[in-house]
Scaffold this motif. Structure first.
Motif, PDB file in Angstrom:
ATOM      1  N   LEU A  89       2.159  -5.886 -11.907  1.00 14.19           N
ATOM      2  CA  LEU A  89       0.880  -5.881 -11.205  1.00 14.19           C
ATOM      3  C   LEU A  89       0.964  -4.798 -10.145  1.00 14.19           C
ATOM      4  O   LEU A  89       1.840  -4.837  -9.270  1.00 14.19           O
ATOM      5  CB  LEU A  89       0.598  -7.232 -10.555  1.00 14.19           C
ATOM      6  N   SER A  90       0.084  -3.805 -10.236  1.00 18.25           N
ATOM      7  CA  SER A  90       0.074  -2.685  -9.296  1.00 18.25           C
ATOM      8  C   SER A  90      -1.247  -2.661  -8.556  1.00 18.25           C
ATOM      9  O   SER A  90      -2.313  -2.696  -9.176  1.00 18.25           O
ATOM     10  CB  SER A  90       0.259  -1.359 -10.042  1.00 18.25           C
ATOM     11  N   VAL A  91      -1.175  -2.603  -7.236  1.00 20.71           N
ATOM     12  CA  VAL A  91      -2.363  -2.477  -6.388  1.00 20.71           C
ATOM     13  C   VAL A  91      -2.345  -1.064  -5.827  1.00 20.71           C
ATOM     14  O   VAL A  91      -1.363  -0.658  -5.187  1.00 20.71           O
ATOM     15  CB  VAL A  91      -2.355  -3.526  -5.258  1.00 20.71           C
ATOM     16  N   LEU A  92      -3.409  -0.296  -6.081  1.00 17.13           N
ATOM     17  CA  LEU A  92      -3.527   1.080  -5.606  1.00 17.13           C
ATOM     18  C   LEU A  92      -4.704   1.155  -4.648  1.00 17.13           C
ATOM     19  O   LEU A  92      -5.826   0.779  -5.018  1.00 17.13           O
ATOM     20  CB  LEU A  92      -3.762   2.040  -6.770  1.00 17.13           C
ATOM     21  N   ILE A  93      -4.442   1.654  -3.439  1.00 11.09           N
ATOM     22  CA  ILE A  93      -5.500   1.762  -2.434  1.00 11.09           C
ATOM     23  C   ILE A  93      -5.567   3.199  -1.937  1.00 11.09           C
ATOM     24  O   ILE A  93      -4.673   3.650  -1.209  1.00 11.09           O
ATOM     25  CB  ILE A  93      -5.246   0.804  -1.252  1.00 11.09           C
ATOM     26  N   PRO A  94      -6.604   3.943  -2.322  1.00 13.77           N
ATOM     27  CA  PRO A  94      -6.781   5.284  -1.764  1.00 13.77           C
ATOM     28  C   PRO A  94      -7.298   5.164  -0.330  1.00 13.77           C
ATOM     29  O   PRO A  94      -8.064   4.248  -0.012  1.00 13.77           O
ATOM     30  CB  PRO A  94      -7.818   5.934  -2.681  1.00 13.77           C
ATOM     31  N   PHE A  95      -6.877   6.082   0.546  1.00 12.30           N
ATOM     32  CA  PHE A  95      -7.349   6.051   1.932  1.00 12.30           C
ATOM     33  C   PHE A  95      -7.292   7.451   2.534  1.00 12.30           C
ATOM     34  O   PHE A  95      -6.593   8.321   2.041  1.00 12.30           O
ATOM     35  CB  PHE A  95      -6.533   5.049   2.769  1.00 12.30           C
ATOM     36  N   ARG A  96      -8.051   7.643   3.597  1.00 14.32           N
ATOM     37  CA  ARG A  96      -8.069   8.921   4.317  1.00 14.32           C
ATOM     38  C   ARG A  96      -7.186   8.815   5.548  1.00 14.32           C
ATOM     39  O   ARG A  96      -7.095   7.765   6.173  1.00 14.32           O
ATOM     40  CB  ARG A  96      -9.484   9.282   4.734  1.00 14.32           C
ATOM     41  N   GLY A  97      -6.564   9.927   5.907  1.00 10.94           N
ATOM     42  CA  GLY A  97      -5.716   9.949   7.089  1.00 10.94           C
ATOM     43  C   GLY A  97      -4.344   9.396   6.785  1.00 10.94           C
ATOM     44  O   GLY A  97      -3.887   9.380   5.647  1.00 10.94           O
ATOM     45  N   ARG A  98      -3.679   8.919   7.844  1.00  8.23           N
ATOM     46  CA  ARG A  98      -2.301   8.454   7.669  1.00  8.23           C
ATOM     47  C   ARG A  98      -2.130   6.960   7.923  1.00  8.23           C
ATOM     48  O   ARG A  98      -1.055   6.425   7.738  1.00  8.23           O
ATOM     49  CB  ARG A  98      -1.388   9.248   8.586  1.00  8.23           C
ATOM     50  N   LYS A  99      -3.186   6.276   8.343  1.00 11.41           N
ATOM     51  CA  LYS A  99      -3.077   4.838   8.610  1.00 11.41           C
ATOM     52  C   LYS A  99      -3.318   4.080   7.307  1.00 11.41           C
ATOM     53  O   LYS A  99      -4.408   4.099   6.749  1.00 11.41           O
ATOM     54  CB  LYS A  99      -4.097   4.402   9.661  1.00 11.41           C
ATOM     55  N   VAL A 100      -2.272   3.403   6.848  1.00 13.77           N
ATOM     56  CA  VAL A 100      -2.351   2.646   5.597  1.00 13.77           C
ATOM     57  C   VAL A 100      -3.214   1.406   5.827  1.00 13.77           C
ATOM     58  O   VAL A 100      -2.997   0.664   6.791  1.00 13.77           O
ATOM     59  CB  VAL A 100      -0.940   2.224   5.122  1.00 13.77           C
ATOM     60  N   PRO A 101      -4.211   1.165   4.980  1.00 14.41           N
ATOM     61  CA  PRO A 101      -5.052  -0.023   5.134  1.00 14.41           C
ATOM     62  C   PRO A 101      -4.228  -1.304   5.007  1.00 14.41           C
ATOM     63  O   PRO A 101      -3.268  -1.359   4.238  1.00 14.41           O
ATOM     64  CB  PRO A 101      -6.057   0.080   3.981  1.00 14.41           C
ATOM     65  N   SER A 102      -4.617  -2.318   5.764  1.00 13.63           N
ATOM     66  CA  SER A 102      -3.937  -3.605   5.631  1.00 13.63           C
ATOM     67  C   SER A 102      -4.317  -4.207   4.283  1.00 13.63           C
ATOM     68  O   SER A 102      -5.456  -4.108   3.837  1.00 13.63           O
ATOM     69  CB  SER A 102      -4.328  -4.547   6.769  1.00 13.63           C
ATOM     70  N   SER A 103      -3.333  -4.826   3.644  1.00 14.65           N
ATOM     71  CA  SER A 103      -3.603  -5.437   2.342  1.00 14.65           C
ATOM     72  C   SER A 103      -2.541  -6.491   2.060  1.00 14.65           C
ATOM     73  O   SER A 103      -1.451  -6.462   2.634  1.00 14.65           O
ATOM     74  CB  SER A 103      -3.594  -4.392   1.228  1.00 14.65           C
ATOM     75  N   ARG A 104      -2.892  -7.412   1.179  1.00 14.15           N
ATOM     76  CA  ARG A 104      -1.914  -8.396   0.720  1.00 14.15           C
ATOM     77  C   ARG A 104      -2.334  -8.933  -0.631  1.00 14.15           C
ATOM     78  O   ARG A 104      -3.522  -9.045  -0.936  1.00 14.15           O
ATOM     79  CB  ARG A 104      -1.713  -9.519   1.720  1.00 14.15           C
ATOM     80  N   LEU A 105      -1.331  -9.234  -1.412  1.00 17.67           N
ATOM     81  CA  LEU A 105      -1.543  -9.872  -2.702  1.00 17.67           C
ATOM     82  C   LEU A 105      -1.492 -11.366  -2.453  1.00 17.67           C
ATOM     83  O   LEU A 105      -0.482 -11.892  -1.989  1.00 17.67           O
ATOM     84  CB  LEU A 105      -0.458  -9.448  -3.698  1.00 17.67           C
ATOM     85  N   ILE A 106      -2.577 -12.050  -2.722  1.00 14.68           N
ATOM     86  CA  ILE A 106      -2.663 -13.487  -2.482  1.00 14.68           C
ATOM     87  C   ILE A 106      -2.069 -14.265  -3.657  1.00 14.68           C
ATOM     88  O   ILE A 106      -1.387 -15.267  -3.480  1.00 14.68           O
ATOM     89  CB  ILE A 106      -4.126 -13.901  -2.210  1.00 14.68           C
ATOM     90  N   THR A 107      -2.301 -13.779  -4.862  1.00 15.98           N
ATOM     91  CA  THR A 107      -1.775 -14.424  -6.064  1.00 15.98           C
ATOM     92  C   THR A 107      -0.253 -14.332  -6.084  1.00 15.98           C
ATOM     93  O   THR A 107       0.317 -13.272  -5.829  1.00 15.98           O
ATOM     94  CB  THR A 107      -2.353 -13.751  -7.326  1.00 15.98           C
TER      95      THR A 107
END
Length: 140
Positions: A89-107
């Motif tokens: 299971l791969s979660v890919l999050i594109p974002f701008r700048g250098r601050k990584v968005p907060s994220s979590r896998l709940i499953t």
């Protein structure tokens, strides 16, 4: 983006998926199983998990904007050493700048069974929860 890679069957050995990254700096955290590009503008965060432990390994990769003019880039492989069936299971999050968005896998990744249908995956990105359902047979 959430990518579900299923290896069905009963083969054993190395089951792998590969992430050829954009040319430039890439940070691979083997403990957290994450890959993050470190570019000036647009970046990508990748989290890879599975029912059993997954190992990330950086590999040499190549890229070419023009034929015959290649440049080095990082490629990362995610490897499960064991017996199929297996689910990455791969979660890919594109974002701008250098601050990584907060994220979590709940499953819980331990609940991911290859060929399971329907398969429900819950993730949270920047405080917004998403439920994804893969229903190949159309029963739910």
């Amino acid at each position: 983006f959430v990518i579900l890679d299923e290896a069905n069957g009963d083969a054993s050995g190395n089951i792998e998926i590969h992430f050829p990254m954009a040319p430039g700096s890439v940070k691979t955290d083997k403990e957290k199983c994450t890959i993050i590009t470190d570019l000036d503008d647009a970046n990508l965060y990748v989290k890879v998990t599975g029912r059993y432990p997954v190992t990330l390994t950086e590999e040499e990769g190549w890229h070419a904007w023009e034929y015959g003019m290649r440049e080095a880039r990082t490629s990362v492989s995610a490897v499960y050493k064991g017996q199929a069936p297996f689910v990455f299971l791969s979660v890919l999050i594109p974002f701008r700048g250098r601050k990584v968005p907060s994220s979590r896998l709940i499953t819980d990744p331990a609940s991911l069974l290859s060929g399971g249908d329907p398969m429900k995956i819950d993730v949270e990105v920047e405080g917004t929860r998403y439920r994804l359902i893969r229903d190949v047979r159309g029963k739910s």
